[in-house]
Design an enzyme around this catalytic site. Structure first.
Site, PDB file in Angstrom:
ATOM      1  N   GLU A 209       0.830  -1.188   0.000  1.00 21.96           N
ATOM      2  CA  GLU A 209       0.000   0.000   0.000  1.00 21.96           C
ATOM      3  C   GLU A 209       0.876   1.254   0.000  1.00 21.96           C
ATOM      4  O   GLU A 209       1.631   1.487   0.941  1.00 21.96           O
ATOM      5  CB  GLU A 209      -0.881  -0.061   1.261  1.00 21.96           C
ATOM      6  CG  GLU A 209      -1.525   1.222   1.654  1.00 21.96           C
ATOM      7  CD  GLU A 209      -2.097   1.148   3.083  1.00 21.96           C
ATOM      8  OE1 GLU A 209      -1.925   0.115   3.763  1.00 21.96           O
ATOM      9  OE2 GLU A 209      -2.699   2.138   3.495  1.00 21.96           O
TER      10      GLU A 209
ATOM     11  N   ASP B  51      -1.048  -1.844   5.974  1.00 24.44           N
ATOM     12  CA  ASP B  51      -0.905  -1.443   7.375  1.00 24.44           C
ATOM     13  C   ASP B  51      -1.805  -2.261   8.296  1.00 24.44           C
ATOM     14  O   ASP B  51      -2.802  -2.829   7.862  1.00 24.44           O
ATOM     15  CB  ASP B  51      -1.263   0.046   7.533  1.00 24.44           C
ATOM     16  CG  ASP B  51      -0.140   0.930   7.013  1.00 24.44           C
ATOM     17  OD1 ASP B  51       0.982   0.409   6.859  1.00 24.44           O
ATOM     18  OD2 ASP B  51      -0.396   2.125   6.743  1.00 24.44           O
TER      19      ASP B  51
ATOM     20  N   ASP C 188      -3.778  -1.122  10.429  1.00 23.91           N
ATOM     21  CA  ASP C 188      -4.913  -0.328  10.932  1.00 23.91           C
ATOM     22  C   ASP C 188      -6.192  -0.560  10.116  1.00 23.91           C
ATOM     23  O   ASP C 188      -6.232  -1.414   9.232  1.00 23.91           O
ATOM     24  CB  ASP C 188      -4.538   1.160  10.933  1.00 23.91           C
ATOM     25  CG  ASP C 188      -4.169   1.631   9.531  1.00 23.91           C
ATOM     26  OD1 ASP C 188      -4.387   0.866   8.561  1.00 23.91           O
ATOM     27  OD2 ASP C 188      -3.664   2.752   9.403  1.00 23.91           O
TER      28      ASP C 188
ATOM     29  N   ASP D  85      -7.707   1.295   7.862  1.00 22.48           N
ATOM     30  CA  ASP D  85      -7.552   1.556   6.431  1.00 22.48           C
ATOM     31  C   ASP D  85      -6.883   0.383   5.729  1.00 22.48           C
ATOM     32  O   ASP D  85      -7.301  -0.023   4.645  1.00 22.48           O
ATOM     33  CB  ASP D  85      -6.687   2.805   6.219  1.00 22.48           C
ATOM     34  CG  ASP D  85      -7.549   4.019   5.923  1.00 22.48           C
ATOM     35  OD1 ASP D  85      -8.794   3.878   5.973  1.00 22.48           O
ATOM     36  OD2 ASP D  85      -6.970   5.089   5.650  1.00 22.48           O
TER      37      ASP D  85
END
Ligand code: 0RA
Length: 650
Positions: free
Chosen positions: A441, A514, A516, A518
């Site tokens: 990403e 990641d 998280d 997102d």
């Protein structure tokens, strides 16, 4: 498929008798497995018997109760299992024969009690054979009868399954005019891997049964401590309500739900349909109330007639022009939600999972009926009909645009390495087995990953931002998207119907996003993309997710990585006497190459999840059904339905 009236049934119709030992010896032959699926089959078996009564028009209500002690009771208000003496078995009731002999259940000779199909319809005796204890209660002729059965176990002899513990006895007067059957069973822990029933599994199935049997009420309650809940399913609209239910979270193309029912000598058919503005086909088919996930003759008949009817409608009204004006089946079915439900005397279930209906005679019935009724429906509903034609036209246009785009990508990647996307940092090795492609990403994380990789066999492709939600985009948009084009070119196997897993250039495709929310969303989008557009990649086990840690912490001079908040809690509890300083990683881009290598890229130390088809389907479901819901209910849904989907982290 008319069935004889209730007076035609009596004990002498019961035939083909065999003891229960074979069931006990090879449970898998009768219920598929001794895992959770087989365990729940016991419930389906008894419920199917009750539903057979409903289909005969003599039962309106079924109650399923998960008892506090883990047993299950299924009660219906049907005719009640016959209690008179069985002619071939002096002194034994027909009910006892039904409960203790194989293939005697609801099945009768020529005179014809309806036969359910597949693994079902094996008879309620199978449930008795695999239970530690079973209690039968029958209300019939003004009396309540009761008989109990048990698996008798002794050190000397093999287990004797389902042995009557006394005769069928009258235990009470039944309520005035009331008839019905109640079967309570406690699955034998010596047979099953585990004996815990899942409320959600049972509820889901009972709801479908209620949809398929208009007007029948099926109530479920769970009396287990800590599980207490109940609900009741009853649908006056039958499969019309089913279609509305499936389209609930989607945007319908028009508000009417179409419906027809018809019958012939081959059996009965019911179909309901509505289109939504999406791009997928949601066709659900059933034969005798059993889901046919692999389709079959009923589905073939419906599809063929649907394509013909819509094409005929469009042509007759000059709604399409040009020589290649005819819609293909896929075009017409884009965004279609439909239920095809057939009932027939002798269903043949075929295919890998016995989920495909093989009876050819049912194809012509469904095709004929669909042609007649759908054609009339289109004529009587001009606005929906025009919307369907317009949607099919768009689909046809998108299909040909997608084909040109695919042809273009194919030409570009025809030669090894030529036409690879600029931002791909490829690996040196062309040995596909050992080669890995990391999808990363963002450009900055891409940079870190390039520094951390082993360039011999690890390739990096940075992706910009969130890729398209393939659930919400038509195929031509998917294929035109530049991120998807680079992805497709790098992987090398083509896309969509052209995808060829043999041409894939890597042995693993690894999503690296990641830790998280997102990142979770990006993982969900990518997994869904592969599931939809490169299905064999998932089926062949080539898709992985790397799990970057959320924290690092120094313990006794040694650096440890900590996956998530739950793991952080565990680590804290393991070291109650220390103040641990957890450092949170803001993102992949913030990790140094060594950290990234150790946690995500070095085969000896990294943590990878392999994504199988079931898990990919969960991601797909999250995007297609649940994106409108709040995070909390999405999490709950995932927890209920997925074995383990922490990687989605929505
Ligand atoms: C054999 C014959 C008849 C009904 C049943 C079995 C029957 C079985 C089950 C199992 C659960 N609920 C059930 N309800 C009925 C025909 C009955 C008649 O002739 O009246």
């Amino acid at each position: 498929m008319a069935r004889p009236s209730s007076s035609d049934y009596s004990a002498e119709h019961i035939q083909v008798l065999e003891g229960l030992d074979p069931v006990r010896k090879r449970p898998g032959m009768y219920i598929g497995s001794t895992g959770p699926t087989g365990l729940h089959h016991l419930v389906w078996e008894v419920v199917d018997n009750a539903v057979d009564e409903a289909m005969a028009g003599v039962c309106t209500r079924i109650e399923v109760t998960i008892l506090a002690d883990g047993g299950v009771r299924v009660t219906d208000n049907g005719r009640g299992i016959p209690v008179d003496e069985h002619p071939q078995y002096k002194g034994r009731s027909a009910a006892e024969i039904v409960m203790t002999t194989l293939h005697a259940g609801g099945k009768f000779g020529g005179g014809g009690y309806k036969v359910s199909g597949g693994l079902h319809g094996v008879g309620v005796s199978v449930v008795n054979a695999l239970s530690a204890r079973t209690v039968l209660e029958v209300d019939r002729g003004g009396k309540t009868y009761r008989q109990e059965y048990a698996a008798e176990k002794s050190a000397k002899t093999a287990v004797r399954p389902g042995v009557p513990q006394g005769k069928l006895k009258v235990v009470a007067q039944s309520k005035r005019g009331h008839t019905g059957t109640s079967v309570t069973f406690w699955p034998d822990p010596d047979v099953f891997d585990e004996i815990e029933f899942r409320y959600a599994t049972i509820a889901e199935r009972l709801q479908i049964m209620a949809f398929l049997n208009r007007g029948l009420t099926i109530a479920l309650s769970d009396e287990r401590p800590g599980h207490k809940q109940s609900e009741s399913f009853s649908f006056d609209g039958g499969i019309v309500d089913f279609v509305r239910h499936l389209n609930q979270s989607k945007e319908p193309l028009f508000k009417d739900v179409g419906y027809f029912g018809d019958k012939g000598p081959e059996g009965e058919v019911e179909v309901a349909w509505q289109w939504n503005t999406g791009y997928h086909e949601g066709l659900h088919s059933f034969a005798n109330g059993i889901s046919t996930t692999e389709g079959g003759m009923h589905v073939e008949g419906f599809r063929r007639a649907l394509t013909q009817a819509v094409n005929r409608y469009a042509k007759d009204r000059n709604l399409v022009k040009g020589k290649d004006a005819a819609f293909q089946g896929d075009d017409v079915r884009e965004g279609l939600t439909a239920i095809v439900s057939v009932r027939l005397a002798d269903p043949q279930f075929e295919g890998q999972t016995k989920g495909k209906l093989g009876n050819t005679e049912i194809r012509s019935l469904v095709e004929r009926a669909t042609n007649t009724h759908l054609t009339r429906w289109l004529e009587e509903h001009p606005n929906p009909a025009k919307a369907i034609v317009a949607k099919a036209s768009n689909a046809a246009r998108a299909r040909s645009a997608a084909k040109s785009a695919r042809d273009l990508t194919r030409r570009k990647t025809a030669l090894d390495g030529v036409g690879m996307p600029d931002k791909l940092a490829d690996c040196a090795s062309r040995d596909r087995e050992g080669a890995e492609l990391f999808l990363v990403e963002g450009d900055s994380a891409g940079g870190s990953a390039r520094d951390a990789r082993d360039p011999k066999n690890q390739a990096i492709l940075p992706l910009r931002g969130k890729i398209l939600n393939v659930e919400r985009a038509s195929m031509d948009k998917v294929v035109a998207n530049t991120e998807i084009q680079s992805l497709t070119a790098a992987i090398g196997g083509g896309i969509g119907v052209d995808f060829d897993v043999a041409k894939v250039r890597y042995g693993r495709v690894i999503i690296l996003a990641d830790a998280d929310v997102d990142g979770g969303h990006i993982r969900t989008l990518l997994i869904t993309f592969f599931y939809r557009q490169m299905t064999p990649l998932v089926e062949n086990g080539l898709l992985y997710v790397a799990q970057p840690p959320l924290y690092s912490v120094e313990i006794g001079g040694e650096k440890q990585y900590v996956a998530d908040d739950a793991a952080r809690l565990r680590v804290s509890e393991e070291h109650p006497n220390r103040q641990l300083a957890f450092a949170r990683f803001k993102g992949l881009g913030e990790m140094d190459p060594h950290e990234l290598r150790e946690t995500c890229m070095n085969p000896a130390t990294r943590h990878l999840w392999q994504i199988d088809v079931d898990q990919a389907a969960i991601a797909d479901e999250v995007l297609s059904v649940l994106m409108g819901d709040d995070v909390e209910s999405r999490r709950n849904w995932i927890q209920r339905n997925a074995k383990d989907a922490r990687f989605l982290d929505v």
